[in-house]
Design an enzyme around this catalytic site. Structure first.
Site, mmCIF file in Angstrom:
data_model
loop_
_atom_site.group_PDB
_atom_site.id
_atom_site.type_symbol
_atom_site.label_atom_id
_atom_site.label_comp_id
_atom_site.label_asym_id
_atom_site.label_seq_id
_atom_site.Cartn_x
_atom_site.Cartn_y
_atom_site.Cartn_z
ATOM 1 N N ASP A 249 14.479 8.768 0.660
ATOM 2 C CA ASP A 249 14.023 8.018 1.851
ATOM 3 C C ASP A 249 14.499 6.715 1.841
ATOM 4 O O ASP A 249 15.136 6.072 0.992
ATOM 5 C CB ASP A 249 12.479 8.503 2.182
ATOM 6 C CG ASP A 249 11.672 8.044 1.048
ATOM 7 O OD1 ASP A 249 11.864 7.013 0.184
ATOM 8 O OD2 ASP A 249 10.770 8.970 0.677
ATOM 9 N N LYS A 271 11.378 7.939 6.608
ATOM 10 C CA LYS A 271 10.262 7.983 7.643
ATOM 11 C C LYS A 271 10.420 6.804 8.440
ATOM 12 O O LYS A 271 10.029 5.656 7.901
ATOM 13 C CB LYS A 271 9.176 8.112 6.887
ATOM 14 C CG LYS A 271 8.815 9.428 6.293
ATOM 15 C CD LYS A 271 7.424 9.456 5.451
ATOM 16 C CE LYS A 271 7.225 10.495 4.687
ATOM 17 N NZ LYS A 271 6.160 10.321 3.558
ATOM 18 N N ASP A 304 6.647 5.216 -8.045
ATOM 19 C CA ASP A 304 6.266 6.518 -8.466
ATOM 20 C C ASP A 304 5.688 7.423 -7.246
ATOM 21 O O ASP A 304 5.353 7.089 -6.474
ATOM 22 C CB ASP A 304 4.807 5.972 -9.244
ATOM 23 C CG ASP A 304 4.420 7.257 -9.926
ATOM 24 O OD1 ASP A 304 4.690 7.465 -11.101
ATOM 25 O OD2 ASP A 304 3.426 7.962 -9.418
ATOM 26 N N ILE A 307 2.182 7.834 -6.186
ATOM 27 C CA ILE A 307 1.430 6.462 -5.457
ATOM 28 C C ILE A 307 1.895 6.401 -4.107
ATOM 29 O O ILE A 307 3.137 6.044 -3.843
ATOM 30 C CB ILE A 307 1.620 5.261 -6.348
ATOM 31 C CG1 ILE A 307 0.939 5.500 -7.943
ATOM 32 C CG2 ILE A 307 0.964 3.984 -5.731
ATOM 33 C CD1 ILE A 307 1.004 4.184 -8.587
ATOM 34 N N MET A 384 2.309 -1.432 1.644
ATOM 35 C CA MET A 384 2.395 -1.111 3.003
ATOM 36 C C MET A 384 1.278 -2.325 3.718
ATOM 37 O O MET A 384 0.778 -1.566 4.731
ATOM 38 C CB MET A 384 1.860 0.197 3.450
ATOM 39 C CG MET A 384 2.981 1.137 3.094
ATOM 40 S SD MET A 384 2.409 2.888 3.461
ATOM 41 C CE MET A 384 1.498 3.403 1.812
HETATM 42 N N1 SAH Z 1 5.467 5.450 -4.423
HETATM 43 C C1 SAH Z 1 5.917 3.926 -4.191
HETATM 44 C C2 SAH Z 1 4.982 3.379 -2.813
HETATM 45 C C3 SAH Z 1 5.310 3.920 -1.475
HETATM 46 S S1 SAH Z 1 4.547 3.148 -0.151
HETATM 47 C C4 SAH Z 1 5.642 3.190 -5.159
HETATM 48 O O1 SAH Z 1 4.881 3.803 -6.333
HETATM 49 O O2 SAH Z 1 5.746 1.899 -5.280
HETATM 50 C C5 SAH Z 1 5.553 2.275 0.266
HETATM 51 C C6 SAH Z 1 5.258 0.678 -0.070
HETATM 52 O O3 SAH Z 1 5.571 0.444 -1.273
HETATM 53 C C7 SAH Z 1 5.824 -0.349 0.790
HETATM 54 O O4 SAH Z 1 5.187 -0.662 2.058
HETATM 55 C C8 SAH Z 1 5.910 -1.611 0.043
HETATM 56 O O5 SAH Z 1 4.491 -1.904 0.050
HETATM 57 C C9 SAH Z 1 5.956 -1.099 -1.676
HETATM 58 N N2 SAH Z 1 7.458 -0.860 -2.091
HETATM 59 C C10 SAH Z 1 8.220 -0.017 -2.183
HETATM 60 N N3 SAH Z 1 9.130 -0.663 -2.993
HETATM 61 C C11 SAH Z 1 8.992 -1.622 -3.240
HETATM 62 C C12 SAH Z 1 9.872 -2.925 -3.656
HETATM 63 N N4 SAH Z 1 11.069 -2.546 -4.119
HETATM 64 N N5 SAH Z 1 9.301 -4.157 -3.689
HETATM 65 C C13 SAH Z 1 8.037 -4.320 -3.111
HETATM 66 N N6 SAH Z 1 7.272 -3.491 -2.719
HETATM 67 C C14 SAH Z 1 7.809 -2.266 -2.533
#
Ligand code: SAH
Length: 464
Positions: A249, A271, A304, A307, A384
């Protein structure tokens, strides 16, 4: 090895035996079991030979065989009681180019016959090239006692199973591997052969099931990390290298995708924010469908997978469909963001816990334990949180949080375009706008890179 052991096809062949006494009888005892037609040339057949003739196992021809009779034969046994006559018959056969066996006269034979253990269609032939018939006989007795009578029916059952197997498993080496598995079920020869046809069928079917299970697809839910490929686990890399299908995604970086197997099929399932529920169903459907087609599917999720990744919905779909799956954790973006600003997520003497929270949930802006989060020592990594920043700010201030509570925004953590903005709770929403933070970003609530609380733009720090 002077004599080559071979199995000669007697179907629709004529075998000529010359002689009607004990020597011929000894040869015939084996020959009556083969499919070919038996012609016995003798003027004085023994009672036993007559009985066999009456049972339709052979035909007695009460004449001396002529050249034409020899020519009918595919094999000739010269088995009269007269060695000189046998030698003469053998010479005649050899002149005509027909394989011949002269009873007990090795030097006149063009082929000799082994001792056999007959569990038709399994036949064990034991030969000593005439050197040690006693030894050959004792080997025969030993093998006779060890090969159960059920060996024959067992082989016939295997023939049946083999026929069905080539239709579903076209590759020869796959089939060989499967049979090796079936027969490795017992340690000793006796154990392996003590199978009844029913047992072998059951063993075969479970080996087949296992084989197809290995072939059946599976899904790996893999953490792609925050973006920098240095932050990918070895497990993630290994799965990417062997993937047939890669479902990814929006948050998965191009660098990570570039590590995927070239021949894999790449499916983008980014999404659209605000339209989560329908898309999630579609993603579940895709990963289940691709796995059921026999593919190894890698479902790549940013950070991850467990999460804020809605992994449990995908896991449930996989379990319902009976698809095997595994989970490879990844570095979550909050951990990468903390590394960027050089602050421990938990500091001894400061915070005993850290909240991983989301700005949004299925109902919209997510409600939290605002009271707890308004405490001066409270710390949280907010995922988010950009769109919900005004809501979060309002809720916290309402619950008595300090306007000067530090917040560090880390956008694109670990990526080339990473951006860090230090601000305060009071200025959060306006600084997001002011510094053009579009995300993805983590809001590190309660963390400041420096002691200064004024908003400051920091250049990207390389992730080592
Ligand atoms: N599973 C992901 C989170 C998914 S929810 C994890 O563990 O990081 C999506 C949110 O993750 C985004 O809105 C943002 O807040 C955060 N995110 C994901 N990648 C990021 C990045 N490279 N830098 C900063 N925030 C990030």
């Amino acid at each position: 090895m002077r004599y080559l052991p071979i199995f000669f096809d007697t179907q629709e062949k004529t075998i000529v035996v010359i002689g009607g006494g004990p020597a011929a009888e000894a040869k015939l005892r084996t020959l009556i079991r083969v499919d070919g037609e038996l012609l016995v040339f003798t003027k004085g057949p023994s009672d036993q030979i007559k009985r066999w003739a009456n049972e339709g196992k052979l035909t007695i021809v009460q004449e001396t065989p002529e050249k034409e009779d020899f020519k009918l034969a595919s094999l000739i046994y010269a088995a009269t009681e007269d060695p000189a006559e046998n030698a003469g018959l053998a010479d005649k056969a050899k002149d005509l180019g027909i394989p011949v066996n002269a009873a007990d006269q090795k030097e006149d034979c063009s082929f000799i016959t082994p001792a056999i253990v007959d569990r038709d269609p399994i036949v064990v032939a034991i030969g000593s090239e005439g050197t040690a018939p006693g030894l050959a006989r004792s080997l025969k007795a030993d093998i006779e006692s060890r090969l159960p009578q059920s060996t024959g029916p067992l082989a016939r059952k295997i023939a049946e199973l083999r026929a069905s197997l080539s239709a579903i498993m076209p590759d020869f080496s796959d089939r060989q591997r499967l049979w090796a598995k079936v027969f490795s079920s017992g340690k000793t020869l006796e154990k392996r052969l003590a199978h009844t046809p029913e047992e072998i069928e059951a063993t075969f079917e479970s080996a087949l099931k296992e084989e197809f299970k290995e072939k059946a697809g599976s899904v790996s839910l893999v953490g792609a990390g925050p973006g920098d490929i240095e932050l990918l686990t070895l497990g993630a890399q290994r799965r990417l290298h062997s993937a047939d299908v890669i479902v990814y995604d929006r948050l998965v970086s191009q660098g990570v995708l570039d590590l995927g197997r070239r021949e894999a099929k790449y499916i983008y399932v980014g999404k659209a924010p605000g339209n989560h529920s329908t898309r999630q169903g579609e993603i579940n459907r895709i990963i289940v469908e691709k796995a059921l087609e026999g593919n190894h599917v890698v479902r790549l999720k940013g950070g991850d997978p467990l999460i804020f990744g809605r992994a449990d919905e995908e896991i449930e779909a996989l379990e319902q469909a009976g698809v095997d799956y595994d989970i490879v954790p990844g570095i979550t973006s909050a951990a990468a963001a903390a590394a960027t600003i050089g602050k421990s997520l938990t500091s001894r003497g400061h915070n005993k816990s850290v909240t991983l929270m989301t700005g949004h949930d299925s109902k919209g802006f997510a409600e939290q334990d605002w009271k707890k989060l308004s405490d001066p020592t409270a710390r949280a990594a907010i995922y988010m949180g950009l769109g919900a920043s005004r809501f979060i700010q309002g809720r916290l201030l309402l619950h008595g949080a300090d306007r000067n509570h530090p917040v560090t925004i880390v956008e694109n953590a670990s990526r080339a375009d990473e951006k860090v903005v230090e601000t305060t709770l009071g200025n959060l929403a306006q600084d997001i706008e002011k510094y053009g933070i579009l995300g993805p970003a983590i809001l590190l609530y309660g963390y400041a890179k420096t002691e200064a609380v004024a908003a400051e733009f920091l250049p990207r720090k390389a992730v080592k």
